[in-house]
Design a protein around this motif. Structure first.
Motif, short mmCIF file in Angstrom:
data_model
loop_
_atom_site.label_atom_id
_atom_site.label_comp_id
_atom_site.label_asym_id
_atom_site.label_seq_id
_atom_site.Cartn_x
_atom_site.Cartn_y
_atom_site.Cartn_z
N ALA A 15 -1.37 10.89 -3.47
CA ALA A 15 -1.25 9.71 -2.61
C ALA A 15 0.09 9.02 -2.86
CB ALA A 15 -2.40 8.75 -2.86
N GLN A 16 0.75 8.61 -1.78
CA GLN A 16 2.02 7.91 -1.86
C GLN A 16 1.78 6.41 -1.72
OE1 GLN A 16 5.03 9.85 -2.27
NE2 GLN A 16 3.36 11.30 -2.68
N GLY A 17 2.45 5.62 -2.57
CA GLY A 17 2.29 4.19 -2.51
C GLY A 17 3.58 3.48 -2.88
N SER A 26 0.15 -9.35 6.14
CA SER A 26 -0.69 -8.44 6.92
C SER A 26 0.16 -7.49 7.76
CB SER A 26 -1.61 -9.25 7.84
OG SER A 26 -2.52 -10.03 7.10
N GLU A 27 1.21 -8.03 8.38
CA GLU A 27 2.09 -7.20 9.21
C GLU A 27 2.77 -6.12 8.39
OE1 GLU A 27 5.75 -7.83 12.41
OE2 GLU A 27 5.31 -9.39 10.95
N LEU A 28 3.28 -6.51 7.21
CA LEU A 28 3.94 -5.53 6.35
C LEU A 28 2.95 -4.47 5.86
CD1 LEU A 28 6.46 -7.42 4.04
CD2 LEU A 28 6.91 -5.37 5.40
N ALA A 29 1.76 -4.90 5.47
CA ALA A 29 0.75 -3.95 4.98
C ALA A 29 0.44 -2.92 6.05
CB ALA A 29 -0.51 -4.70 4.56
N ARG A 30 0.30 -3.36 7.28
CA ARG A 30 0.02 -2.43 8.38
C ARG A 30 1.20 -1.48 8.61
NH1 ARG A 30 -2.26 -7.19 10.68
NH2 ARG A 30 -0.38 -7.50 11.96
N ALA A 31 2.42 -2.01 8.45
CA ALA A 31 3.61 -1.18 8.63
C ALA A 31 3.69 -0.10 7.55
CB ALA A 31 4.87 -2.05 8.61
N PHE A 32 3.40 -0.47 6.30
CA PHE A 32 3.40 0.52 5.22
C PHE A 32 2.33 1.58 5.48
CE2 PHE A 32 5.81 -2.53 2.53
CZ PHE A 32 6.71 -1.65 1.94
N ALA A 33 1.15 1.15 5.90
CA ALA A 33 0.07 2.11 6.18
C ALA A 33 0.47 3.05 7.31
CB ALA A 33 -1.21 1.35 6.52
N ALA A 34 1.13 2.51 8.34
CA ALA A 34 1.56 3.35 9.46
C ALA A 34 2.61 4.36 9.04
CB ALA A 34 2.11 2.46 10.58
N ASP A 35 3.36 4.05 7.99
CA ASP A 35 4.38 4.97 7.47
C ASP A 35 3.81 5.99 6.50
OD1 ASP A 35 6.38 3.81 8.95
OD2 ASP A 35 7.14 2.55 7.32
N LEU A 64 -5.98 -4.72 1.73
CA LEU A 64 -7.15 -3.86 1.87
C LEU A 64 -7.52 -3.67 3.34
CD1 LEU A 64 -9.42 -5.23 -1.02
CD2 LEU A 64 -7.93 -3.22 -1.06
N ALA A 65 -7.41 -4.74 4.13
CA ALA A 65 -7.76 -4.66 5.54
C ALA A 65 -6.84 -3.70 6.31
CB ALA A 65 -7.70 -6.05 6.18
N ALA A 66 -5.61 -3.53 5.81
CA ALA A 66 -4.67 -2.61 6.45
C ALA A 66 -4.97 -1.15 6.10
CB ALA A 66 -3.25 -2.96 6.03
N GLY A 67 -5.94 -0.94 5.20
CA GLY A 67 -6.29 0.42 4.81
C GLY A 67 -5.59 0.91 3.57
N LEU A 68 -4.88 0.01 2.88
CA LEU A 68 -4.20 0.37 1.63
C LEU A 68 -5.11 0.07 0.45
CD1 LEU A 68 -0.69 -1.23 2.31
CD2 LEU A 68 -1.28 1.20 2.47
N ALA A 69 -5.05 0.92 -0.57
CA ALA A 69 -5.70 0.63 -1.84
C ALA A 69 -4.78 -0.28 -2.65
CB ALA A 69 -5.99 1.93 -2.59
N LEU A 70 -5.33 -0.87 -3.73
CA LEU A 70 -4.58 -1.86 -4.48
C LEU A 70 -4.78 -1.67 -5.98
CD1 LEU A 70 -2.95 -4.58 -4.47
CD2 LEU A 70 -5.17 -5.73 -4.43
N MET A 71 -3.69 -1.82 -6.75
CA MET A 71 -3.74 -1.95 -8.20
C MET A 71 -2.85 -3.12 -8.60
SD MET A 71 -3.75 1.99 -9.63
CE MET A 71 -2.51 2.62 -8.48
#
Length: 220
Positions: A15-17, A26-35, A64-71
């Protein structure tokens, strides 16, 4: 106890992160997920008060709502402006665990310690690291160590520290004897509105993986 904002799962090899000291909207999180990014590593404080760039519950929920996991990783002090001791390690570890719990992170989450700039006294570094580990482990989180520029060999990392999870900085550092790394940092990513480093999850030589926070299926 703060209501959990997600559930804990083993991170997925390959997994890439990214990790960043900037607030992820929220906007950035969605952009990272889209990439194609799968997870984010964000910061908590080593102070009694939190700074403007430290993680908040609302930011965690947006990630989390953008579909990204978190640490989470704890801030390190400026090189040359601190000296590691067992007492300080215990205090910092307690604060890291406190902030993680306050965010609503359930037990088991990987919480990373950063020892950069800790000096050259290996006995003091080891004492700090092990006290930090005990505080975080005692709070039921999974302690991990970010291996950057500090004076421990690969053998010392494996044999003299309590840690079983290691994250390799994006520079030449010691290889952890026997165990190896569970996450690799690759340096800065392509330009966005924040600065960040890219990371990859991997299973270490003993099949260990970090544990990340994901949105519960009922929250999707």
């Amino acid at each position: 106890m703060t209501k959990p904002i997600g559930i804990i799962a083993d991170a997925e090899p390959g997994a890439q992160g990214f990790d960043t000291n900037a607030v992820v909207t929220s906007e950035l999180a969605r952009a990272f997920a889209a990439d194609g990014y799968r997870f984010c590593v964000r910061y908590v404080s080593h102070r009694e008060d939190e700074g403007a760039h430290d993680m908040t519950t609302s930011e965690a929920e947006a990630i989390l709502a953008a579909g990204l996991a978190l640490m989470l990783v704890q801030h390190v002090r400026r090189p040359g402006h601190w000296a590691p001791t067992a007492a300080l390690g215990g205090k910092d570890g307690q604060l890291a665990a406190h902030y993680a719990a306050e965010l609503g992170c359930p037990p088991g989450l990987s919480l990373w310690c950063d020892l950069e700039g800790a000096g050259t006294q290996t006995a003091d570094i080891i004492a700090y690291a092990n006290a930090w580990y005990e505080a975080v482990h005692g709070a039921s989180f999974t302690p991990g160590l970010y291996v950057g520029t500090f004076a421990l060999s690969g053998l010392q990392l494996y044999r003299q520290l309590a840690f079983t999870s290691y994250w390799k900085a994006g520079m030449k550092v010691a290889d952890v004897e026997t165990r190896g790394y569970q996450m690799l940092q690759h340096g800065p990513g392509p330009a966005k509105t924040i600065q960040y480093d890219r990371d990859t999850i991997m299973s270490d030589h003993l099949r260990g993986l970090p544990r990340w926070l994901v949105r519960a299926p009922s929250q999707s």
